[in-house]
Design a protein around this motif. Structure first.
Motif: not given
Lengths: 112, 113
Positions: A6-7, A23-24, A71-74
């Motif tokens: 998270q960043a 979020c990744t 799929t990876d990032d939200f």
């Protein structure tokens, strides 16, 4: 990368400003979630996504938006931050068939 | 409307003794329950879970008990260790809820050496 990142780790933000929390995950989980943690209230679900391209509202969605392009990032966006959005935000993911969720380290957000 | 409740905000026990953390729920549809452990400045980590078809699940020092008629579950830690000091959250979900978890407020456990 291992798990969920998270960043930023923390951020102080002026009210009215726009902010995106990142979020990744690298676990190829289909489902992802955003929670906020507030003292005395536990973790409350803001938004979720069961698969890339779809999103849904949780318990406390007002003032927040999400997208799931892959799929990876939200990412979680606060369009116009307010002081009541001061909280610790956690991103989580799970496989489509699993109930166990894996959490990121959190982002501490302060809105002044 | 708090569907999952942890009524004890904090608990303090002596090292080596048993810690018992409690959780109550109101929604009869819940059929899967989880416990998470959280250290300061870290995300919650999964600890143990139980399906509603069971009344007990054990994993090392950790045991979760489920009483469906009372809508109550508890987490037992035996023996307690100082490293167990953390915030513990119970969570619940049900089939068809697409994985969404409902969390309790959390209980802060302090294990004294």
């Amino acid at each position: 990368i291992a798990g969920i990142t998270q960043a930023p780790t923390s951020q102080i933000l002026a009210a009215g400003r726009r902010m995106t929390l990142r979020c990744t995950q690298d676990m190829r989980h289909n489902a992802m979630y955003w929670y906020r943690q507030d003292l005395g209230l536990g973790l409350r679900l803001i938004h979720y996504s069961n698969t890339a391209g779809t999103t849904g509202k949780g318990e406390v969605p007002d003032g927040y938006s999400v997208s799931r392009a892959n799929t990876d990032d939200f990412p979680l966006t606060l369009a116009s931050a307010v002081p009541s959005q001061t909280s610790v935000y956690f991103c989580a993911s799970s496989s489509v068939t699993g109930n166990e969720q894996f959490f990121g380290p959190g982002t501490r957000l302060t809105v002044l | 409307d708090q569907q999952v409740k942890q009524n004890s905000p904090s608990l303090s026990v002596q090292e080596g003794r048993i810690s018992i953390l409690n959780c109550d729920y109101t929604n009869s549809m819940f059929d899967y329950f989880l416990w998470y452990k959280k250290y300061p400045a870290e995300g919650p980590t999964f600890l143990i879970s139980i399906s509603s078809i069971k009344d007990k699940n054990e994993d090392g020092r950790f045991t979760v008990f489920l009483n469906k008629s009372a809508k109550h579950l508890s987490l037992h830690i035996v023996p307690s260790q100082p490293g167990d000091s953390a915030v513990y959250f119970c969570a619940a979900t049900y089939s068809g809820n697409t994985g969404k978890l409902i969390f309790g407020q959390g209980t802060t456990l302090q294990v004294k050496p």
